[in-house]
Scaffold this active site. Structure first.
Site, PDB file in Angstrom:
ATOM      1  N   HIS A   1      43.093  35.317  45.512  1.00 13.27           N
ATOM      2  CA  HIS A   1      43.488  35.392  46.923  1.00 13.27           C
ATOM      3  C   HIS A   1      43.056  34.101  47.621  1.00 13.27           C
ATOM      4  CE1 HIS A   1      43.469  36.406  51.175  1.00 13.27           C
ATOM      5  NE2 HIS A   1      44.397  37.309  50.872  1.00 13.27           N
TER       6      HIS A   1
ATOM      7  N   ASP B   1      43.112  40.614  55.270  1.00 14.36           N
ATOM      8  CA  ASP B   1      44.474  40.244  54.870  1.00 14.36           C
ATOM      9  C   ASP B   1      44.928  41.012  53.629  1.00 14.36           C
ATOM     10  OD1 ASP B   1      46.861  38.432  54.978  1.00 14.36           O
ATOM     11  OD2 ASP B   1      46.099  37.910  52.992  1.00 14.36           O
TER      12      ASP B   1
END
Ligand code: FES
Length: 390
Positions: free
Chosen positions: A196, A348
């Site tokens: 990520h 997120d």
């Protein structure tokens, strides 16, 4: 930030029964969550008195350790190791800060989620540990009682291993066999997130910040040692995806840094006599120091918060003791903890996951090619059926 920190510090020091009561008390006044995010981790003993039970659960877990006559040998090893492990926890302040950090991360993540994903708010985090309270079997009833209709299982291991995230899923399956989830609960899973961008930027930012504290001539000599928790070679041979996913994180972080320094991936925290992944972090430090590398920077690449493996093993046993022994200067990059970039990454991940409809990735539903654990396949089938029923 101060009120959150002091509350988390307070929680960390309380007996677990009081802790559960406090969590319940805060639930009574908070609005009912629409989305519950269950943060999965192995956990760590918050008090010296918790060390034995922590070790007992750890050495009894066949997902992580396979011993001959485990039902007898596991408790024996736990009893035998307790005093030495208690000593280590005493040296880092009397307990693991992992619950403190997970609560800080969860609270901050949910604050952001309420802002960036109002359609799934309110969000509330829960913690489900494998070997110490709050255990899976303590947390799941709390989640169900909250009335949340969307439940996201969120592994706090960026890199998936059957011994960590897989063990948490197996434990949840075992619990839900006896206590099925209500049929109107939508379950979904975030099982891995090794590359990520927010995670990668966090590690890169922490490394840069640490490097910037050094004089220019020293900075140029630094070798980065990415240190991950090791894994028995037997698990690797079964096809555990963890080594490849740790490697992916390292590559992404080095790309983010523009390959500014030489680096190696090394493995720490081996337990027992069987072969684990190598090179071991301590052996690598000794060998590199002998070859003239006198400035080594340890990066805890598989840890998202401080716990005994960073505060004792990296800081005391390696940076201090091994540093003195080898004459090398050993620096340590902090774990992500509550770095704003990292909190943003957590939020997120959940926001994107929910926006895409939740679910579970096919990778989680497949067993390792050489899996011999009878718990894995039924757990994966159950998670696939439960996630897909909604
Ligand atoms: Fe990996 Fe069973 S050991 S799925």
């Amino acid at each position: 930030m101060a009120p959150i920190l002091s509350r988390a510090r307070l929680l960390c020091r309380l007996p677990t029964s009081t802790l559960c009561q406090l969590r319940g008390a805060s639930n009574a006044t908070a609005p009912a969550p629409q989305t519950a995010i269950v943060m999965l981790n192995m956990g760590g003993p918050a008090r010296l008195d918790d060390v034995h039970d922590f070790l007992l659960r750890l050495f009894s877990d066949t997902d992580i350790i396979n011993l001959p006559v485990q039902s007898r040998l596991g408790p024996w090893i736990a009893r035998r190791r307790t005093p030495a492990i208690q000593e280590k926890y005493a040296e880092i302040g009397g307990g693991s800060p992992i619950l403190k950090w997970t609560n800080i991360q969860g609270e901050k993540m949910c604050e952001q989620l309420d802002q960036i994903s109002p359609e799934t708010a309110p969000h509330k985090h829960y913690v489900a540990f494998r070997y110490v309270s709050p255990l899976t079997e303590e947390t799941v009833p709390e989640v169900v009682a909250s009335g949340a209709k969307r439940v996201v299982l969120f592994s706090q291991y960026p890199q998936y291993s059957c011994a960590t995230a897989g063990s948490s899923i197996n434990a949840l399956h075992q619990y839900c066999q006896q206590h099925p989830l209500p049929p109107d609960v939508r379950l979904s899973v975030i099982d891995r997130w090794s590359t990520h961008p927010g995670l990668v930027r966090t590690f890169a930012a922490n490394i840069r910040a640490q490097l910037e504290q050094l004089p220019e001539d020293v900075r140029r000599q630094v070798v980065l040692l990415f240190s991950a928790h090791s894994l028995p070679l037997r698990a690797v041979a079964r096809g555990d995806p963890y080594p490849a996913e740790v490697g992916a994180t390292v590559q992404a972080v080095m790309a983010e840094l523009g390959h500014s320094h030489p680096y190696r991936l090394v493995w720490q925290s081996k337990v027992g006599p069987l072969p684990w992944m190598e090179p071991a972090t301590d052996a690598a430090i000794e060998a590199m120091a002998k070859r003239g590398h006198k400035h080594l920077m340890l990066v805890p690449i598989s840890f998202v918060n401080e716990h005994i493996e960073t505060l004792h093993e990296l800081d005391i046993e390696y940076a201090k003791d091994l540093g003195e022994k080898t004459g090398a200067s050993i620096y340590r990059v902090p774990a992500p903890n509550d770095h704003p970039e990292f909190i943003g990454a957590l939020a997120d991940l959940v926001r994107t996951h929910l926006a895409e409809g939740g679910g579970v990735r096919p990778q989680l539903l497949m067993t390792c090619p050489m899996c011999t654990n009878p718990a894995c396949f039924p757990a994966k089938r159950w998670i696939g059926e439960t996630v897909n029923r909604s």
